[in-house]
Design an enzyme around this catalytic site. Structure first.
Site, short mmCIF file in Angstrom:
data_model
loop_
_atom_site.label_atom_id
_atom_site.label_comp_id
_atom_site.label_asym_id
_atom_site.label_seq_id
_atom_site.Cartn_x
_atom_site.Cartn_y
_atom_site.Cartn_z
N ASP A 1 0.84 -1.20 0.00
CA ASP A 1 0.00 0.00 0.00
C ASP A 1 0.88 1.25 0.00
OD1 ASP A 1 -2.35 1.47 0.05
OD2 ASP A 1 -3.19 0.38 1.76
N ASP B 1 -10.65 2.15 -2.79
CA ASP B 1 -11.11 1.90 -1.43
C ASP B 1 -12.63 2.07 -1.31
OD1 ASP B 1 -8.65 1.27 -0.42
OD2 ASP B 1 -8.28 3.22 0.50
#
EC number: 3.2.1.22
Length: 672
Positions: A415, A484
């Site tokens: 990430d 997301d």
């Protein structure tokens, strides 16, 4: 015509050792001019400022035609090496450009566009992709008028705001131009048209297009004596078809020549991810319960997301990658072994480029972070490590090596949750203006080293969702988290945009449920449950939900939908994509959305159709890319419903009926 002859015919050079323009014919019958442009030491980098040193046309494997041109600036000790490639039969060309300082002093490059071309006159429609967190890759369009339209990314992440991608359509010649910049940092893009000096003649003026890396502070990049600067690659294609035709040419180039391949993720693995049910607060008992249910439903890899190492705050403790002894008293090995004993591969989340401000890593090595005004750049609760520092790369390599070996990792999710901007302290006098550039180049190389050292490891890229999602970084990883935003309705638009810019196999998204905490409303009808599962089937598929709360009926629906995905994933992974409807709105979409996937010989196809709010219950979709003479068995949601010819499917169409809004159907077409 051979590749060598083809590429020689595409570019013409002026006599007397003077480079004027690169001239390319296209389906519209008029030339495109590929011009050099930019500025160095206040001197123009235009074509007539250079003289040709040498040219060479060669052919590489896979029928890749290569044209290499070496140029020397007439006034500066500056050499430019241009390398054009025609990528087999994909229809895509790329340009690589390297600047070499042959002088004794540093040279300042103020502008070095990767793409600088002038398209012929006509009425043009510009399309581009925009969107920040949770709204990645929304398609916008506008007519090209007089003046300049400029967009950029200066936050440090390539796709937080806009994507380095554009489509230009000449409405007069029905010609589609498409370009994308392979770069994961800051960039600038402009489309401009100068007004004419007589009324009504604007359409006769060419359209100028520019895409370039954006240097630190929006200024110049300094190359030292004897060193070079490599400009990010531009990929460009032209089609006499529509935007999907041009995009599919780019997808074939991506699939064949850009994306790394690994048998570990072939066919595309169904993932279960631990994040949404617990969001960083997890124990060994919780994960075992998730693993049991995930395996029973058909997951093939279990990825333990953020929070496995933290003792107080997972974000502030980034970099201290030791398992939390309270959550995992016998170490993370217990979970890894448990997952494998359930027949799944084991994966882990890290954020390798960043250090949390409460981590030991930060307190011991704050000098490893990018800085400004002599202090580490801290955003929220983390700073970014500088991968141009060999010590940082050594630490990152040792960390990943240890995690892979200690836990037997088959998957790693990397990430990147920081907007670092474009203002940094330079590394001395060398490479002024290129601190972020050097970080990204070295990060690319580090990813390649990890793939070589661990060939059985699947690397997933993520950046707060899809905020650093481009062909630059996708040349070094295997798949990318799409967004997301896991709201099932919004995810329709997100999947649409992703499959426009990228080949679908790198568009990774999950079924989460009715809430961001992974809850599914078990009181809703099964048609809604299937809708939840079928929305993220448009690429690589996973789920991250409170599966231990699911009713037996929901578990059965989940199991059948996961099996359905496994039946179509190999078609989707290698397919051309046709967007049979416009992109739905992110919020309160209406109508239908339908995507069609077709393999390269037209023998197999998948149609994913979604009925949205307030529309008719039946739609007819005229399909594309099929073999008109072939008969296709039509299987709807796993049930065969008969045979139809390719000609009828393309001329008359495929009729899909969904009795309620928020329903989905997956239709397989297998040629006989």
């Amino acid at each position: 015509m051979s590749t060598r002859d083809r590429i020689l015919s595409l570019y013409a050079f002026a006599p007397l050792n003077k480079l004027e323009t690169f001239k390319s014919s296209h389906p519209g019958g008029k030339p495109i001019y590929f011009d050099l442009s930019g500025l160095a030491e206040n001197e123009p980098l235009s074509a007539d400022a250079f003289e040709i040193v040498s040219t060479e046309a060669t052919t590489e494997q896979h029928d890749i035609g290569v044209l290499t041109v070496k140029l020397h600036h007439r006034l500066l000790p500056l050499e430019v090496i241009l390398k054009y490639k025609a990528w087999g039969d994909t229809g895509v060309f790329t340009r690589d450009m390297t600047f070499v300082n042959r002088g004794q002093k540093p040279l300042s490059l103020a502008s070095t566009p990767s793409l600088s071309l002038t398209l012929p006159g006509g009425e043009y429609t510009l399309r581009y992709l925009y969107g920040g967190w949770g709204e990645e890759r929304q398609l916008a369009e506008r007519k090209v008028e007089a003046g300049s339209f400029t967009i950029h990314s200066v936050k440090g992440r390539s796709t937080n705001g806009f994507a380095p991608w554009l489509s230009l359509r000449n409405e007069d010649t029905q010609t589609e131009y498409l370009a994308e910049l392979a770069w994961s940092g800051n960039w600038d893009m402009s489309v401009s048209r100068e007004p004419n000096s007589w009324p009504g003649a604007l359409r006769e003026r060419g359209v100028d297009v520019m895409m370039a890396v954006h240097f630190d502070f929006g200024g110049a990049y300094q190359i030292s004596s004897g060193t070079e600067f490599v400009v990010p690659r531009i990929a460009f294609t032209v089609s006499s078809g529509d935007m999907d035709d041009a995009a599919n040419e780019m997808h074939r180039y991506q699939r064949q020549f850009v994306f790394p391949h690994t048998q570990v993720n072939h066919p595309l693995l169904v993932q279960f991810n631990s994040w949404y049910p617990y969001q960083g607060k997890i124990t060994i008992e919780d994960t075992k319960r998730l693993a049991d249910q995930a395996a029973a439903l058909g997951a093939e890899v279990f990825v333990q997301d953020a929070g496995w190492y933290n003792q107080v705050d997972w974000s502030e403790e980034l970099g201290d990658y030791q398992a939390d002894p309270k959550a995992f008293p016998h170490g993370l090995e217990e979970l890894a072994n448990y997952v494998r004993n359930n027949g799944m591969k084991f994966g882990l989340w890290v954020e390798i480029e960043n250090a949390g401000i409460q981590s030991r890593l930060f307190h011991e090595h704050s000098g490893w972070c990018l800085s400004y005004n002599g202090k580490p750049l801290i955003f929220s609760d983390r700073c970014q490590l500088d991968f141009s520092n060999a010590e940082v790369r050594a630490w990152a390599t040792a960390t990943v090596d240890r995690l892979v070996q200690q836990y037997g990792l088959s998957w790693i999710k990397i990430d990147y949750n920081i907007d670092i901007g474009d203002r940094f302290d330079p590394h001395g006098d060398e490479g002024l203006g290129g601190v972020l550039y050097q970080h990204i180049i070295h990060y690319y190389r580090w990813l390649d080293e990890i793939r070589v050292k661990h060939p059985d490891l699947t690397i997933e890229n993520c950046a707060s969702g899809g905020l650093r999602f481009d062909t630059g970084i996708l040349a070094h990883v295997h798949t990318n988290w799409l967004s997301d935003n896991v709201d099932p309705i919004a995810s329709l638009a997100l999947g649409y945009g992703c499959s426009l810019q990228f080949s679908p196999e790198v568009c990774n998204h999950w079924m989460v449920g009715d809430t961001d905490q992974g809850a599914v409303d078990v009181s809703k009808p099964e048609g809604w449950w299937s809708f939840l599962f079928r929305v993220p089937m448009n690429g690589q598929f996973g789920f991250s939900s409170r599966v231990f709360q699911w009713s037996p009926a929901l578990q059965e629906d989940a199991h059948s939908n996961i099996a359905l995905y496994k039946n179509v994933r190999e078609i989707i992974a290698g397919a051309d994509v046709y967007h049979l409807t416009p992109q739905p709105k992110l919020i309160r979409p209406t109508g239908w959305m339908a995507l069609q996937y077709v393999n390269d010989d037209g023998k197999m196809s998948v149609v994913a159709a979604y009925r949205l709010q307030d529309d008719l219950g039946e739609q007819v979709f005229r399909l594309r890319g099929l073999d008109a003479k072939r008969s296709y068995e039509v299987t709807r949601d796993g049930h065969s419903v008969g045979y139809v010819t390719g000609a009828d499917l393309m001329k008359i169409g495929l009729t899909i009926r969904l009795d309620e809004p928020w329903r989905a159907s997956i239709v397989e077409l297998r040629g006989q």
